[in-house]
Design a protein around this motif. Structure first.
Motif, PDB file in Angstrom:
ATOM      1  N   HIS A 509       5.409   4.534   1.197  1.00 16.31           N
ATOM      2  CA  HIS A 509       6.393   3.579   0.667  1.00 16.31           C
ATOM      3  C   HIS A 509       5.780   2.179   0.586  1.00 16.31           C
ATOM      4  O   HIS A 509       5.921   1.485  -0.432  1.00 16.31           O
ATOM      5  N   LEU A 510       5.085   1.773   1.643  1.00 23.12           N
ATOM      6  CA  LEU A 510       4.521   0.410   1.659  1.00 23.12           C
ATOM      7  C   LEU A 510       3.435   0.255   0.602  1.00 23.12           C
ATOM      8  O   LEU A 510       3.324  -0.790  -0.042  1.00 23.12           O
ATOM      9  N   GLU A 511       2.656   1.304   0.434  1.00 20.50           N
ATOM     10  CA  GLU A 511       1.606   1.211  -0.596  1.00 20.50           C
ATOM     11  C   GLU A 511       2.246   1.002  -1.970  1.00 20.50           C
ATOM     12  O   GLU A 511       1.832   0.124  -2.733  1.00 20.50           O
ATOM     13  N   HIS A 512       3.280   1.786  -2.274  1.00 23.61           N
ATOM     14  CA  HIS A 512       3.950   1.630  -3.578  1.00 23.61           C
ATOM     15  C   HIS A 512       4.558   0.235  -3.698  1.00 23.61           C
ATOM     16  O   HIS A 512       4.458  -0.407  -4.735  1.00 23.61           O
ATOM     17  N   ARG A 513       5.173  -0.204  -2.621  1.00 18.74           N
ATOM     18  CA  ARG A 513       5.828  -1.511  -2.676  1.00 18.74           C
ATOM     19  C   ARG A 513       4.808  -2.632  -2.924  1.00 18.74           C
ATOM     20  O   ARG A 513       5.013  -3.499  -3.773  1.00 18.74           O
ATOM     21  N   LEU A 514       3.712  -2.592  -2.200  1.00 17.15           N
ATOM     22  CA  LEU A 514       2.739  -3.681  -2.346  1.00 17.15           C
ATOM     23  C   LEU A 514       2.011  -3.588  -3.684  1.00 17.15           C
ATOM     24  O   LEU A 514       1.696  -4.604  -4.305  1.00 17.15           O
ATOM     25  N   ASP A 515       1.782  -2.347  -4.147  1.00 21.88           N
ATOM     26  CA  ASP A 515       1.181  -2.178  -5.491  1.00 21.88           C
ATOM     27  C   ASP A 515       2.093  -2.783  -6.546  1.00 21.88           C
ATOM     28  O   ASP A 515       1.648  -3.485  -7.453  1.00 21.88           O
ATOM     29  N   ALA A 516       3.404  -2.463  -6.419  1.00 20.71           N
ATOM     30  CA  ALA A 516       4.367  -2.961  -7.406  1.00 20.71           C
ATOM     31  C   ALA A 516       4.404  -4.483  -7.365  1.00 20.71           C
ATOM     32  O   ALA A 516       4.409  -5.148  -8.407  1.00 20.71           O
ATOM     33  N   GLN A 517       4.399  -5.038  -6.134  1.00 21.77           N
ATOM     34  CA  GLN A 517       4.405  -6.504  -6.019  1.00 21.77           C
ATOM     35  C   GLN A 517       3.161  -7.101  -6.658  1.00 21.77           C
ATOM     36  O   GLN A 517       3.225  -8.086  -7.376  1.00 21.77           O
ATOM     37  N   ALA A 518       2.000  -6.450  -6.406  1.00 16.35           N
ATOM     38  CA  ALA A 518       0.740  -6.983  -6.942  1.00 16.35           C
ATOM     39  C   ALA A 518       0.760  -6.927  -8.459  1.00 16.35           C
ATOM     40  O   ALA A 518       0.373  -7.879  -9.134  1.00 16.35           O
ATOM     41  N   SER A 519       1.245  -5.794  -9.037  1.00 16.37           N
ATOM     42  CA  SER A 519       1.183  -5.731 -10.498  1.00 16.37           C
ATOM     43  C   SER A 519       2.217  -6.650 -11.138  1.00 16.37           C
ATOM     44  O   SER A 519       1.973  -7.219 -12.191  1.00 16.37           O
ATOM     45  N   SER A 520       3.373  -6.850 -10.480  1.00 11.04           N
ATOM     46  CA  SER A 520       4.322  -7.789 -11.090  1.00 11.04           C
ATOM     47  C   SER A 520       3.784  -9.213 -10.959  1.00 11.04           C
ATOM     48  O   SER A 520       3.929 -10.035 -11.854  1.00 11.04           O
ATOM     49  N   GLY A 521       3.061  -9.500  -9.861  1.00 13.57           N
ATOM     50  CA  GLY A 521       2.422 -10.808  -9.702  1.00 13.57           C
ATOM     51  C   GLY A 521       1.361 -11.005 -10.752  1.00 13.57           C
ATOM     52  O   GLY A 521       1.255 -12.065 -11.371  1.00 13.57           O
TER      53      GLY A 521
END
Ligand SMILES: Cc1cc2nc3c(=O)[nH]c(=O)nc-3n(C[C@H](O)[C@H](O)[C@H](O)COP(=O)(O)OP(=O)(O)OC[C@H]3O[C@@H](n4cnc5c(N)ncnc54)[C@H](O)[C@@H]3O)c2cc1C
Ligand code: SF4
Length: 524
Positions: A509-521
């Motif tokens: 879950h955390l990997e997906h969350r941080l990936d999503a945050q990074a790509s939206s950033g």
């Protein structure tokens, strides 16, 4: 560097496993651990030092519900309680994830089903080199893969016990063990199959603990930093109280604050509750994430008893923890309610009996302690205790931690004891079963908190739970808990594999969350 992607506080079954999982992502991970490496020294394997002198037990003082002080059986080292654990790595049963009716009430359902946890159990069994045999235990849940290693063989007296249980119509099975034993090639086996495993540290690092198979593999990655002897004492939030902005820790005599996008607690059930309660602020006056008043409540630790039977023949077994019996785990022909799990505990040794009044008064007048140890066959009976809101961890203004606890399911515990006792003659034993302390501390039961769980349970309703189904605090967007605090019920099998599997689930879950945050950033 003072800002990280993820800070994990506590390096035991939950935190150590999560560190290894997240290491693979390349994220910057900081692991804060209040303890040091557990020293490798001859005393690791000396029962007098370990069991009588409590060499590896924390010097903390906690209090029971009557205000009586006790030394809790907790272990502050890299790897946490797994450094001393018996490495019996069981999955919860499939039905444990739903409501189960017990003698004293209902064991509540989890917000996720077994099917969601199953792939992570399989992965955790691989991370932790579990040895076992599928298909023997009638309560075993479905598994998508075989155990990574074959079952640890029974020594002759335990094989005889297994045969005798089977002769009595039961279904004994090879217990799932996390030890790095290669019976086919002992010359190259890391584990030497010794008598000092359950309750001892492993001197040769062959036990599948969270230091050896969680933290050390994580540290092979340059993006993971471990700070030892660093105790988190408070979490700081933003002004709105919606995010953790800093972890205040005591280190080298001073205080330091560490920052990360995500903060994960994994201090063990009592200490994670303590940290949340100690972090009260204007937005969270009763403690962080505690608007529901659930933090610290529903403390569980199994209603267990270690018992010793005397075999008519000597029991020269060295590694005894290879057998389990789950025929009484749920309701059965023997009784209409669940009773629990029977398993073996590490083989008793005479020095361990020092100070154990039940053994000394019941057996020592006729048997010498050495004789008792030579004939002892040691069982561990575990009954599920139910989550009760009044069984709780609290913290007073002076930082004193209290665990108020009243046992539940005493009757099923007695029934399980009676069941085993009624079989002793058929099992080649004298007709008596003596309760033992082992690491259960029968004098002040809550001190034996090896299986502590449940103080920050996960659920779908923020009014009755602390965490959501992802183990994120309902009230704080970047705060997670992955130690056994999240358990809404504890089942009757050992908890560590479930904490490890869940940490892997939260890791995804955390990997997906941080990936999503990074790509939206990146997109903005
Ligand atoms: C003697 C013994 C035998 C056991 N046998 C078994 C068994 O056979 N099978 C099984 O499944 N389970 C067994 N258990 C239980 C099992 O070890 C625990 O369920 C499991 O380790 C819990 O994992 P955790 O992550 O919740 O906590 P822990 O593994 O205890 O990890 C918590 C970590 O947090 C650290 N910490 C605490 N507070 C702070 C702070 N403020 N700042 C920084 N770090 C902090 C601690 O030092 C520790 O390293 C046994 C336990 C014991 C003690
Ligand atoms: S039995 Fe194996 S894993 Fe356990 S303490 Fe001995 S050598 Fe270590």
């Amino acid at each position: 560097m003072d800002r990280y992607d993820v800070i994990i506080i506590g390096s035991g079954a939950g935190g150590g496993t999560l560190a290894r999982r997240l290491a693979l992502t390349g994220m910057q991970i900081l692991l804060l651990e209040r303890g040091d490496w557990l020293p490798r020294e001859p005393q690791n394997w000396l029962s007098e030092d370990v069991f009588v002198e409590n060499r590896y037990v924390s010097p903390d003082t906690w209090y029971d519900g009557d205000g009586k002080p006790f030394q809790p059986q907790v272990h502050y080292f890299v790897g946490g309680a797994t450094k001393l654990y018996g490495a019996a790595l069981y999955r919860l049963r499939e039905r444990d994830f739903g409501e189960v009716r017990h003698h004293d009430g209902i064991s509540p359902a989890w917000p996720i089903g077994y099917d969601e946890m199953e792939p992570y159990y399989t992965k955790a069994e691989h991370y932790y080199n579990v040895h076992g045999a599928r298909g023997e235990d009638p309560t075993e849940p479905p598994a998508s893969a075989d155990y990574p290693f074959p079952a640890v063989s029974h020594e002759p007296r335990i094989q005889q016990l297994s045969d005798d249980f089977a002769g009595a119509g039961l279904h004994p099975f090879h217990a799932p063990c996390g030890i790095m034993l290669d019976e086919a090639n002992m010359a190259y086996s890391a584990c030497v199959r010794c008598q000092d495993c359950d309750g001892f540290p492993c001197l040769v690092h062959a036990k599948s603990d969270a230091e050896v198979l969680g933290v050390r593999p994580a540290l092979e990655h340059p993006n993971v930093t471990l700070l030892r002897n660093t105790q988190a004492v408070r979490l700081v939030t933003n002004a709105a109280g919606t995010e953790v902005t800093g972890v205040v820790a005591v280190r080298e005599g001073g205080q330091e604050t560490f920052e990360a996008d995500i903060v994960v607690l994994s201090c063990g059930a009592a200490n994670s509750a303590r940290l949340l309660l100690a972090s009260a602020n204007d937005q969270h006056p009763n403690g962080l994430a505690n608007g529901s008043d659930q933090v610290g409540r529903n403390y569980m630790f199994h209603n267990s008893v270690a018992v010793l039977a005397l075999s008519r023949d000597e029991n020269p077994t060295v590694f005894q923890k290879t057998l389990g019996v789950n025929d009484f785990y749920f309701e059965s022909d023997a009784w209409e309610y669940p009773m629990g799990n029977i398993q073996m505990i590490g083989k008793s040794q005479a020095p361990m009996f020092r100070g154990e009044k039940p053994i000394q008064t019941a057996l020592a007048p006729t048997w010498s302690l050495e004789q008792v140890a030579r004939h002892a066959v040691d069982f561990w009976l575990s009954t599920e205790d139910l989550p009760m809101p009044e069984n709780r961890v609290t913290l007073d203004r002076d930082g004193r931690l209290t665990i108020a606890y009243t046992a539940t399911n005493e009757e099923p515990k007695k029934q399980l004891f009676k069941q085993l006792k009624s079989m002793l003659k058929h099992l080649g034993m004298h007709d008596d079963l003596s309760p033992r302390h082992a690491y259960l501390k029968n004098d002040i039961p809550v001190a034996g908190c090896a299986h502590q769980a449940g103080t920050c349970r996960f659920g779908t309703d923020p009014a009755t739970s602390v965490l959501n189904a992802d183990c994120r605090a309902h009230e704080l967007d970047n705060l997670y808990v992955v130690d056994t605090s999240f358990f809404p019920s504890i089942g009757a099998v050992n908890p560590a594999l479930t904490a490890m599997a869940n940490a892997l689930r939260v890791g995804d879950h955390l990997e997906h969350r941080l990936d999503a945050q990074a790509s939206s950033g990146a997109a903005t």
